[in-house]
Scaffold this motif. Structure first.
Motif, PDB file in Angstrom:
ATOM      1  N   PHE A   1      38.513  33.605  44.008  1.00  0.00           N
ATOM      2  CA  PHE A   1      38.269  33.338  42.595  1.00  0.00           C
ATOM      3  C   PHE A   1      37.965  34.650  41.858  1.00  0.00           C
ATOM      4  CE2 PHE A   1      35.954  32.245  38.821  1.00  0.00           C
ATOM      5  CZ  PHE A   1      36.484  31.039  38.390  1.00  0.00           C
ATOM      6  N   VAL A   2      37.051  35.430  42.403  1.00  0.00           N
ATOM      7  CA  VAL A   2      36.663  36.685  41.764  1.00  0.00           C
ATOM      8  C   VAL A   2      37.858  37.632  41.664  1.00  0.00           C
ATOM      9  CG1 VAL A   2      35.212  38.743  42.003  1.00  0.00           C
ATOM     10  CG2 VAL A   2      34.250  36.479  42.458  1.00  0.00           C
ATOM     11  N   ILE A   3      38.568  37.803  42.750  1.00  0.00           N
ATOM     12  CA  ILE A   3      39.739  38.688  42.738  1.00  0.00           C
ATOM     13  C   ILE A   3      40.778  38.163  41.747  1.00  0.00           C
ATOM     14  CG2 ILE A   3      41.683  39.544  44.119  1.00  0.00           C
ATOM     15  CD1 ILE A   3      39.677  39.424  46.554  1.00  0.00           C
ATOM     16  N   GLY A   4      41.003  36.864  41.753  1.00  0.00           N
ATOM     17  CA  GLY A   4      41.957  36.269  40.826  1.00  0.00           C
ATOM     18  C   GLY A   4      41.567  36.463  39.372  1.00  0.00           C
TER      19      GLY A   4
ATOM     20  N   LEU B   1      29.325  34.451  37.850  1.00  0.00           N
ATOM     21  CA  LEU B   1      29.314  35.819  37.351  1.00  0.00           C
ATOM     22  C   LEU B   1      30.594  36.135  36.573  1.00  0.00           C
ATOM     23  CD1 LEU B   1      27.892  38.572  37.190  1.00  0.00           C
ATOM     24  CD2 LEU B   1      29.000  39.150  39.374  1.00  0.00           C
ATOM     25  N   CYS B   2      31.727  35.625  37.037  1.00  0.00           N
ATOM     26  CA  CYS B   2      32.987  35.835  36.310  1.00  0.00           C
ATOM     27  C   CYS B   2      32.900  35.253  34.906  1.00  0.00           C
ATOM     28  CB  CYS B   2      34.160  35.202  37.068  1.00  0.00           C
ATOM     29  SG  CYS B   2      34.530  35.996  38.627  1.00  0.00           S
ATOM     30  N   LEU B   3      32.313  34.082  34.785  1.00  0.00           N
ATOM     31  CA  LEU B   3      32.163  33.449  33.471  1.00  0.00           C
ATOM     32  C   LEU B   3      31.189  34.248  32.603  1.00  0.00           C
ATOM     33  CD1 LEU B   3      32.764  31.141  31.531  1.00  0.00           C
ATOM     34  CD2 LEU B   3      30.977  29.803  32.706  1.00  0.00           C
ATOM     35  N   VAL B   4      30.075  34.658  33.168  1.00  0.00           N
ATOM     36  CA  VAL B   4      29.083  35.437  32.423  1.00  0.00           C
ATOM     37  C   VAL B   4      29.692  36.744  31.919  1.00  0.00           C
ATOM     38  CG1 VAL B   4      26.918  36.737  32.685  1.00  0.00           C
ATOM     39  CG2 VAL B   4      27.096  34.405  33.584  1.00  0.00           C
TER      40      VAL B   4
ATOM     41  N   ALA C   1      46.939  32.120  39.502  1.00  0.00           N
ATOM     42  CA  ALA C   1      47.220  31.296  40.677  1.00  0.00           C
ATOM     43  C   ALA C   1      46.228  31.557  41.811  1.00  0.00           C
ATOM     44  CB  ALA C   1      48.653  31.529  41.154  1.00  0.00           C
ATOM     45  N   LEU C   2      45.788  32.807  41.962  1.00  0.00           N
ATOM     46  CA  LEU C   2      44.822  33.118  43.016  1.00  0.00           C
ATOM     47  C   LEU C   2      43.456  32.497  42.710  1.00  0.00           C
ATOM     48  CD1 LEU C   2      45.033  34.679  45.677  1.00  0.00           C
ATOM     49  CD2 LEU C   2      43.987  36.619  44.511  1.00  0.00           C
ATOM     50  N   THR C   3      43.212  32.208  41.447  1.00  0.00           N
ATOM     51  CA  THR C   3      42.009  31.491  41.050  1.00  0.00           C
ATOM     52  C   THR C   3      42.189  29.983  41.209  1.00  0.00           C
ATOM     53  OG1 THR C   3      41.556  33.193  39.386  1.00  0.00           O
ATOM     54  CG2 THR C   3      40.376  31.131  39.155  1.00  0.00           C
ATOM     55  N   PHE C   4      43.332  29.492  40.782  1.00  0.00           N
ATOM     56  CA  PHE C   4      43.582  28.054  40.692  1.00  0.00           C
ATOM     57  C   PHE C   4      43.950  27.401  42.022  1.00  0.00           C
ATOM     58  CE2 PHE C   4      46.538  24.518  39.433  1.00  0.00           C
ATOM     59  CZ  PHE C   4      45.576  23.687  38.863  1.00  0.00           C
ATOM     60  N   TYR C   5      44.838  28.005  42.776  1.00  0.00           N
ATOM     61  CA  TYR C   5      45.341  27.355  43.990  1.00  0.00           C
ATOM     62  C   TYR C   5      44.284  27.105  45.061  1.00  0.00           C
ATOM     63  CZ  TYR C   5      50.149  27.575  42.295  1.00  0.00           C
ATOM     64  OH  TYR C   5      51.302  27.401  41.577  1.00  0.00           O
TER      65      TYR C   5
END
Length: 180
Positions: free
Chosen positions: A133-136, A58-61, A156-160
């Motif tokens: 991931f969503v929050i990041g 959904l983040c990508l969309v 970083a909250l997405t990646f880590y």
């Protein structure tokens, strides 16, 4: 080498996100919440993982949709980045989209690998990583125009969490292979 203010801001925000990642994911592995009780059959865990990864997708969309919306309503950008020099806003949206695409690919793969190779009792890390991931992504997109320091925490909250799951999954495979 001394760090400048931007570098210190990036480092501070990334270290905070790293600490949150390690604390949250370690906690849900050690004390899995009842609502994330794992299913025993692997196929069921894969199905659940893909369900959680619908949030990642959904983040990508939304990122694609945001750039498309901007291009539609902006005459200077309507022909697309390949045919125009792009406005500053379109370049920002494109950069957010590109990073989101990259993060989505590695996150979904990491979540599936985690599901396949770790103990079913550790499953709760997948939904927590998907929510992080969503929050990041939200924080990354909101902070992007503010520069590197403003977007570092969201990045970083997405990646880590992806890095954490990948490293622990590899460690799990290696330990199982060499230590039974």
């Amino acid at each position: 080498m001394a760090l400048d203010d931007k570098q210190r801001g990036v480092l501070r925000n990334m270290l905070i996100a790293l600490a949150i990642t390690i604390a949250l994911l370690t906690a849900v592995i050690i004390w899995p919440p009842v609502i994330f009780t794992p299913l025993t059959p692997l196929i069921d865990r894969f199905a659940l993982t893909l369900g959680w990864d619908s949030l990642v997708l959904l983040c990508l969309v939304l990122s694609i949709g945001n750039l498309a919306r901007h291009r539609f309503f902006t005459p200077a950008d309507i022909d697309g980045g390949g045919l125009t020099s792009a406005t500053e806003r379109a370049r920002v949206y494109q950069a957010i989209l590109q990073n989101t695409l990259e993060q989505t690919v590695i996150a979904v793969i990491a979540h599936l690998v985690w599901t396949a190779v770790t103990d079913p009792g550790w499953y709760a890390a997948v939904p927590v990583a998907a929510l992080m991931f969503v929050i990041g992504r939200i924080l990354f997109a909101v902070g992007y125009a503010g520069g590197a320091s403003a977007r570092a925490f969201g990045f970083a909250l997405t990646f880590y969490p992806t890095v954490f799951l990948t490293i622990v999954a590899i460690g799990s495979v290696v330990c199982r292979r060499f230590f039974g």
